[in-house]
Design an enzyme around this catalytic site. Structure first.
Site, mmCIF file in Angstrom:
data_model
loop_
_atom_site.group_PDB
_atom_site.id
_atom_site.type_symbol
_atom_site.label_atom_id
_atom_site.label_comp_id
_atom_site.label_asym_id
_atom_site.label_seq_id
_atom_site.Cartn_x
_atom_site.Cartn_y
_atom_site.Cartn_z
ATOM 1 N N HIS A 210 0.815 -1.210 0.000
ATOM 2 C CA HIS A 210 0.000 0.000 0.000
ATOM 3 C C HIS A 210 0.848 1.259 0.000
ATOM 4 O O HIS A 210 0.415 2.321 -0.464
ATOM 5 C CB HIS A 210 -0.953 -0.028 1.195
ATOM 6 N N CYS A 529 -9.466 -2.166 -11.110
ATOM 7 C CA CYS A 529 -8.865 -0.985 -10.493
ATOM 8 C C CYS A 529 -7.596 -1.303 -9.704
ATOM 9 O O CYS A 529 -7.103 -0.463 -8.967
ATOM 10 C CB CYS A 529 -9.876 -0.264 -9.611
#
Ligand code: PEP
Ligand code: MG
Length: 593
Positions: A210, A529
């Site tokens: 992330h 996505c």
């Protein structure tokens, strides 16, 4: 994290390599960033300083209590069930910050062991946390760990208030340097001002964690996982960071500097020429429209995303709102942020994903401390995403209310993260209907209809259940970052096994194909996505698999549009069939090459 020990200065050029994260050339002096707040220097004090240290400690404790009382007051407006969940936790913290055994032990440590208030807080909270864990180990591990963590949370709050270093901060570092750190957590990355650094390099981390996602949003040339970085780099040594080639040159020779300057010019020219694509259609040679939307991680990206040529936000990650905060952002604050995004997109849809807390997104240390942190051995398999939201409905209700209100200002879609079964979708929809009725009866401005509610397909279970989910979901968004991790059983955030992490593995591609087929049968839109959508070389494959909607970080939209415009969709179908039948990821790479 501390700087490496001083060594005789060497001016010899050395070249390191790392994982390319953000393309571009950054040249500047090495700028180290120490871990603040919790890495407070241990200090002895003189007997004459006891009174002032005690005074500082009492002030920090009082401030901590005030922060928590303020939070407690804000909870009063919540439904009773929500209050029942969170209030006892806050009350327990306020109580422990009063005249508790912990506080008395800290005061005694300052006065008797002659140590500073910060040292006493660090030592005593850790002693108490360990004592709790040790004493209860045999009876109830989970409860003991939770209690120990609560004690550590209190310690952190006290330390932040004592040191006045709220969270990790880069703001005081000089401008123009290349930020060099051992490890950057997603919550740290969220604090970086993109205008401040010429580049960013870390020793740990990998391309799909992330932090990498955050860095792509920030857009500064960046490398993660640069082996040997901390041992080789010296404060203020000049470095050249090439975020595309994955190299970091320390003490570059004049020839290397000339070459870097040339590359930097070439990169700027390429960016400039991409800008011409902004107004051109995103369609293939044979006129198939591929809708390109943007992922949004951080609010400052909004103007860039609105200008990127993207036709909407395909994924608005909302975790940034919850990182580096003392308290959970309330409904009004969330509403203001979502409305801003809706207004900025000026009629293009904004897909807001419900909070996906947990896994590698959860910040340890800082972060919204009142979001229950998971203590599982495998947090990625634990209380993450929709599971956490359903267990703590107060979080879900606030966020849904804020999104529903923002939807009155333009088209919004709501997306559920980490779904693995139909029940989760049904429960979130029930919550949405409940919140809608509450807002309606309070005469709050709402859109004419509730926004479409869709799910992310990012667990193998969701992909395998896609046909069932498609009957109830308004849309699908395939999240290949997690889908790859869970399908191949490889942690996206761990560098040592990263070679095994490959979204082009046919196992992942088959799940993607299954999802697209289910969406097609049900007649609902499906997009992709994950980071895979921003890889230029995979565009023909994704089109061949049947995708007509991709969402990626804003900086990639024009590059992908250029690839779409150079692709003939009729040739892509065979490519996709071959990839689905391939024996492994290497064979798929060979097909794309
Ligand atoms: C994904 O998993 O692909 C995704 C888009 O979600 P995130 O990266 O935020 O987990
Ligand atoms: Mg995900």
């Amino acid at each position: 994290m501390s700087n490496p020990p001083a060594r005789p200065r060497t001016r010899r050029q050395s070249r390191l390599s790392g994982t390319p994260i953000v393309a571009g050339i950054g040249i500047g002096p090495v700028t180290f960033a120490d871990e603040p707040a919790l890495a407070v220097a241990r200090q002895k004090i003189a007997a004459t300083d006891i009174a002032s240290e005690l005074h500082q400690f009492e002030a920090a404790a009082a401030q901590s209590r005030r922060q928590l009382s303020k939070l407690s007051a804000r909870l009063a407006g919540l439904p009773e069930t929500a209050q029942a969940e969170i209030s006892p936790l806050i009350d327990a913290h306020i109580h422990m910050l009063g005249n508790s055994r912990l506080m008395r032990a800290i005061r005694a440590a300052i006065a008797e062991r002659l140590i500073s208030a910060t040292t006493a807080v660090i030592d005593v909270t850790e002693d108490h946390a360990q004592a709790v864990q040790g004493a209860r180990r045999s009876t109830d591990d989970g409860a003991a760990t939770r209690q120990a963590d609560e004690i550590r949370d209190i310690g952190r709050r006290l330390l932040r208030n004592l040191t006045r270093l709220p969270f990790r901060s880069f703001a005081d570092l000089p401008h123009g340097g290349v930020l060099v750190v051992e490890r950057l957590r997603p919550a740290d990355a969220a604090l970086i001002n993109p205008a401040q650094f010429a580049g960013i390099a870390t020793e740990e981390g990998s391309a799909d964690d992330h932090t990498a996602v955050m860095l792509r949003a920030i857009g500064v040339p960046a490398l993660l996982g640069v082996a040997g970085l901390m041992a080789t780099a010296r404060q203020n040594a000049i470095v050249i960071l090439d975020g595309e080639a994955g190299t970091l040159i320390i003490n570059p020779s004049p020839a290397s500097l000339d070459e870097a300057a040339r590359l930097r010019m070439a990169f700027a020219r390429a960016q400039h020429s991409l800008a011409r694509l902004r107004r051109l259609a995103s369609e293939t040679i044979d006129h198939v429209t591929i809708e390109l939307q943007a992922n949004l991680e951080l609010p400052f990206e909004l103007p860039m995303v609105a200008q990127s040529g993207a036709t909407g936000i395909g994924l608005m990650r909302t975790e940034f709102l919850f990182m580096n905060q003392d308290t959970i952002p309330d409904e009004d604050r969330q509403f203001a942020t979502y409305r801003e995004a809706v207004l900025a997109m000026d009629g293009d849809p904004v897909t807001i994903r419900l909070l996906d807390w947990g896994g590698d997104k959860q910040s340890d240390g800082s972060g919204a401390e009142l979001i229950p942190s998971s203590h599982e051995a495998n947090p990625a398999l634990g209380l993450r995403g929709v599971r956490l939201l359903l267990q703590y409905p107060v979080l879900l209700d606030h966020q849904l209310a804020a999104i529903l209100r923002a939807a009155a200002f333009g088209p919004v879609r709501i997306m559920i993260p980490m779904v693995s079964c139909l029940t989760e979708l049904i429960e979130v929809r029930a919550a949405m209907n409940r919140v809608w009725r509450r807002l309606e009866s309070a005469q709050v401005r709402l859109p004419r209809e509730a926004p479409p509610l869709g799910v992310m397909i990012e667990t193998p279970a969701a992909a395998l259940n896609a046909a069932i989910l498609a009957r109830e979901a308004a849309f699908f968004a395939i999240g290949t970052n997690d889908l790859t991790m869970y399908t191949l059983a490889v942690d996206r955030a761990v560098a040592s096994t990263h070679a095994l992490y490959d979204p082009l593995d046919p196992a992942v591609l088959r799940l993607i194909a299954m999802t697209i087929a289910a969406a097609r049968v049900a007649g609902i839109p499906v997009s992709l996505c994950g980071e895979l959508a921003s890889r230029t070389s995979t565009v023909p494959l994704l089109i061949g698999l049947g995708l007509r909607q991709l969402s990626m970080h804003g900086g990639a939209v024009l590059r992908i549009k250029r690839q779409v415009r150079a692709t003939d969709s009729r040739l892509c179908v065979n490519l996709a069939e071959a990839a689905l039948a391939a024996s492994g990821a290497a064979a798929v790479h060979a097909l794309l090459a």
